[in-house]
Design a protein around this motif. Structure first.
Motif, mmCIF file in Angstrom:
data_model
loop_
_atom_site.group_PDB
_atom_site.id
_atom_site.type_symbol
_atom_site.label_atom_id
_atom_site.label_comp_id
_atom_site.label_asym_id
_atom_site.label_seq_id
_atom_site.Cartn_x
_atom_site.Cartn_y
_atom_site.Cartn_z
ATOM 1 N N MET A 24 50.489 33.742 39.775
ATOM 2 C CA MET A 24 49.616 32.690 39.714
ATOM 3 C C MET A 24 48.690 32.628 39.923
ATOM 4 O O MET A 24 47.256 31.366 38.945
ATOM 5 N N ASN A 25 47.866 32.736 40.544
ATOM 6 C CA ASN A 25 46.456 33.009 41.812
ATOM 7 C C ASN A 25 46.202 33.871 41.887
ATOM 8 O O ASN A 25 46.309 35.328 43.292
ATOM 9 N N PRO A 26 45.296 35.519 40.441
ATOM 10 C CA PRO A 26 45.155 36.285 40.621
ATOM 11 C C PRO A 26 44.827 36.779 41.695
ATOM 12 O O PRO A 26 44.271 37.852 42.115
ATOM 13 N N PRO A 27 42.855 36.123 41.402
ATOM 14 C CA PRO A 27 42.283 36.492 43.006
ATOM 15 C C PRO A 27 42.787 37.012 44.894
ATOM 16 O O PRO A 27 41.581 36.636 44.980
ATOM 17 N N ALA A 28 43.590 35.209 44.206
ATOM 18 C CA ALA A 28 44.599 35.433 45.394
ATOM 19 C C ALA A 28 44.871 36.573 46.084
ATOM 20 O O ALA A 28 45.165 37.343 47.276
ATOM 21 N N TYR A 29 46.177 37.063 44.960
ATOM 22 C CA TYR A 29 46.538 37.979 45.014
ATOM 23 C C TYR A 29 46.002 39.567 44.764
ATOM 24 O O TYR A 29 45.753 40.034 45.851
ATOM 25 N N ARG A 30 45.172 39.828 44.331
ATOM 26 C CA ARG A 30 43.767 40.985 44.469
ATOM 27 C C ARG A 30 43.569 40.746 45.808
ATOM 28 O O ARG A 30 43.043 42.084 46.447
ATOM 29 N N ALA A 31 42.867 39.850 45.961
ATOM 30 C CA ALA A 31 42.626 39.611 48.152
ATOM 31 C C ALA A 31 43.742 40.171 49.264
ATOM 32 O O ALA A 31 43.747 40.250 49.855
ATOM 33 N N ARG A 32 44.709 39.643 47.922
ATOM 34 C CA ARG A 32 46.052 39.563 49.805
ATOM 35 C C ARG A 32 45.437 38.645 50.111
ATOM 36 O O ARG A 32 45.730 38.548 51.573
ATOM 37 N N GLU A 33 45.418 37.162 50.201
ATOM 38 C CA GLU A 33 44.629 36.487 50.630
ATOM 39 C C GLU A 33 46.177 34.923 50.328
ATOM 40 O O GLU A 33 45.912 35.315 48.816
ATOM 41 N N ARG A 34 45.938 33.638 51.142
ATOM 42 C CA ARG A 34 46.440 33.101 50.543
ATOM 43 C C ARG A 34 46.029 32.344 49.517
ATOM 44 O O ARG A 34 46.479 31.728 48.744
ATOM 45 N N ALA A 35 44.885 31.950 49.578
ATOM 46 C CA ALA A 35 44.007 31.539 48.256
ATOM 47 C C ALA A 35 42.649 32.432 48.321
ATOM 48 O O ALA A 35 42.800 33.721 49.318
ATOM 49 N N ALA A 36 42.361 32.100 46.940
ATOM 50 C CA ALA A 36 41.221 33.385 46.604
ATOM 51 C C ALA A 36 39.521 33.082 47.815
ATOM 52 O O ALA A 36 39.741 32.207 48.060
ATOM 53 N N PRO A 37 39.420 34.198 47.877
ATOM 54 C CA PRO A 37 37.980 34.068 48.771
ATOM 55 C C PRO A 37 36.959 32.862 48.438
ATOM 56 O O PRO A 37 36.578 32.835 47.698
ATOM 57 N N GLY A 38 36.742 32.491 48.779
ATOM 58 C CA GLY A 38 35.804 30.682 49.394
ATOM 59 C C GLY A 38 36.794 29.977 47.940
ATOM 60 O O GLY A 38 35.721 28.491 48.016
ATOM 61 N N GLY A 39 38.128 29.899 47.820
ATOM 62 C CA GLY A 39 39.015 28.861 46.717
ATOM 63 C C GLY A 39 39.948 28.437 47.953
ATOM 64 O O GLY A 39 39.901 28.238 49.111
ATOM 65 N N LEU A 40 40.517 26.838 46.670
ATOM 66 C CA LEU A 40 41.786 26.304 47.245
ATOM 67 C C LEU A 40 42.449 26.965 47.400
ATOM 68 O O LEU A 40 43.475 27.817 46.812
ATOM 69 N N ASP A 41 43.833 26.419 48.241
ATOM 70 C CA ASP A 41 44.504 27.012 48.369
ATOM 71 C C ASP A 41 45.482 26.603 46.788
ATOM 72 O O ASP A 41 45.930 24.615 47.167
ATOM 73 N N LEU A 42 45.719 26.878 46.413
ATOM 74 C CA LEU A 42 46.067 26.653 45.205
ATOM 75 C C LEU A 42 47.891 26.018 44.507
ATOM 76 O O LEU A 42 47.814 24.030 43.726
ATOM 77 N N ASN A 43 48.578 25.656 45.994
ATOM 78 C CA ASN A 43 49.632 25.333 46.219
ATOM 79 C C ASN A 43 49.934 23.749 47.092
ATOM 80 O O ASN A 43 50.110 23.384 47.195
ATOM 81 N N ARG A 44 48.314 23.555 47.478
ATOM 82 C CA ARG A 44 47.508 21.803 47.604
ATOM 83 C C ARG A 44 46.718 21.391 46.625
ATOM 84 O O ARG A 44 46.138 20.229 47.413
ATOM 85 N N CYS A 45 46.956 21.883 45.054
ATOM 86 C CA CYS A 45 46.480 21.110 44.179
ATOM 87 C C CYS A 45 46.812 20.394 43.604
ATOM 88 O O CYS A 45 46.040 20.068 42.063
ATOM 89 N N PHE A 46 48.344 20.371 42.995
ATOM 90 C CA PHE A 46 48.931 19.859 42.487
ATOM 91 C C PHE A 46 49.116 18.007 42.414
ATOM 92 O O PHE A 46 48.821 17.927 43.659
ATOM 93 N N PRO A 47 48.488 17.808 41.170
ATOM 94 C CA PRO A 47 48.223 17.497 40.012
ATOM 95 C C PRO A 47 47.603 18.489 39.662
ATOM 96 O O PRO A 47 47.233 18.722 38.111
ATOM 97 N N GLY A 48 46.491 18.604 40.093
ATOM 98 C CA GLY A 48 45.231 18.923 39.203
ATOM 99 C C GLY A 48 44.726 18.296 38.284
ATOM 100 O O GLY A 48 44.686 16.652 38.497
ATOM 101 N N ASP A 49 43.258 18.866 37.730
ATOM 102 C CA ASP A 49 42.683 18.430 37.667
ATOM 103 C C ASP A 49 41.735 18.650 36.423
ATOM 104 O O ASP A 49 41.093 20.068 36.621
ATOM 105 N N PRO A 50 42.090 18.542 34.547
ATOM 106 C CA PRO A 50 41.561 19.933 34.021
ATOM 107 C C PRO A 50 39.883 19.717 33.784
ATOM 108 O O PRO A 50 39.093 20.579 33.390
ATOM 109 N N SER A 51 39.337 18.831 34.441
ATOM 110 C CA SER A 51 37.338 18.712 34.486
ATOM 111 C C SER A 51 37.704 19.186 35.727
ATOM 112 O O SER A 51 35.790 19.137 35.960
ATOM 113 N N ALA A 52 38.480 19.397 36.996
ATOM 114 C CA ALA A 52 37.192 19.258 38.633
ATOM 115 C C ALA A 52 36.489 21.411 37.996
ATOM 116 O O ALA A 52 37.184 21.461 37.369
#
Ligand SMILES: [Zn+2]
Length: 228
Positions: free
Chosen positions: A72-100
């Motif tokens: 679900m979160n390829p940049p985080a997976y490639r970094a083997r980190e919980r979140a992508a470098p400099g990014g947010l924890d995707l599992n704390r971003c729901f329900p999300g916002d299409p224009s964020a």
């Protein structure tokens, strides 16, 4: 595709935007829809690799419709980190916002649109935990099926019973009530009433064994929901 116009997906591979592959399978008979996704946390690789191996071996579905998202979160997976470098924890971003501005919030909104279009009976999110589950230690998740509603969905109780019947005592599983307000599972269950669970293997086990366990849990969940 825009989240507002998303329709149920046809068989094959399609994409959420940002480019997240979604593998769509139809069973031989009509039946429920399930969504299984992993890699929402990039350092929890057991579920991602379990789904990748399952896709390589060939997914056989008797009934219904299955959507599989291995990462679900390829940049985080490639970094083997919980979140992508400099990014947010995707599992704390729901329900999300299409224009964020944040990629994670847009992706969460895309995933929510997918869920609302497909109306699944089950959404399973594959995670791993560094801490072995201990009722005295909160949080600790290793070897649990986590759910956010009460009572515990009976499907999860039955899957845990099956796992404990066939596994060694050291691999013991539990169900765990642990609602997290902005997690994918919590928000999706609230929006659709589906069965939602986070599958959490304990990272103290060897990677190969965790991959096997993740795959077994998914198989049991899908059988309980009525896909086999
Ligand atoms: Zn996780």
């Amino acid at each position: 595709m825009s989240s507002a116009s998303m329709q149920p997906l046809p068989p094959g591979v399609t994409f959420l935007a940002p480019q997240i592959p979604v593998h769509v399978f139809l069973g031989k008979r009509p039946g429920p829809t399930s969504i299984v996704q992993a890699g929402i946390h990039g350092d929890e690789i057991g579920g991602s690799h379990a789904l990748a191996e399952w896709l390589e071996d060939g997914v056989r579905l008797e009934a219904g419709k299955l959507l599989v998202i291995p990462i679900m979160n390829p940049p985080a997976y490639r970094a083997r980190e919980r979140a992508a470098p400099g990014g947010l924890d995707l599992n704390r971003c729901f329900p999300g916002d299409p224009s964020a501005p944040e990629r994670e919030r847009r992706l969460a909104a895309q995933f929510m649109a997918l869920v609302l279009a497909e109306r699944p009976a089950l959404v399973a999110t594959l995670h791993e935990s560094k801490k072995r589950y201990d009722p005295q230690v909160k949080p600790s998740f290793g070897q649990t099926l986590v759910y956010g509603v009460t009572p515990c969905p009976p499907v999860l109780t039955r899957v845990v019973a099956s796992l404990n019947d066939e596994a060694s005592p050291e691999e013991h599983w539990e169900t765990l009530h642990y609602p997290v307000a902005t997690s994918s599972t919590e928000v999706i269950v609230e929006a659709t009433g589906c069965v939602g669970t986070c599958v959490e293997t304990w990272m103290g086990f060897p990677e190969r064994r965790r991959i096997q366990m993740q795959r077994r849990v998914v198989g049991l969940l899908l059988a309980e929901i009525g896909h086999q």
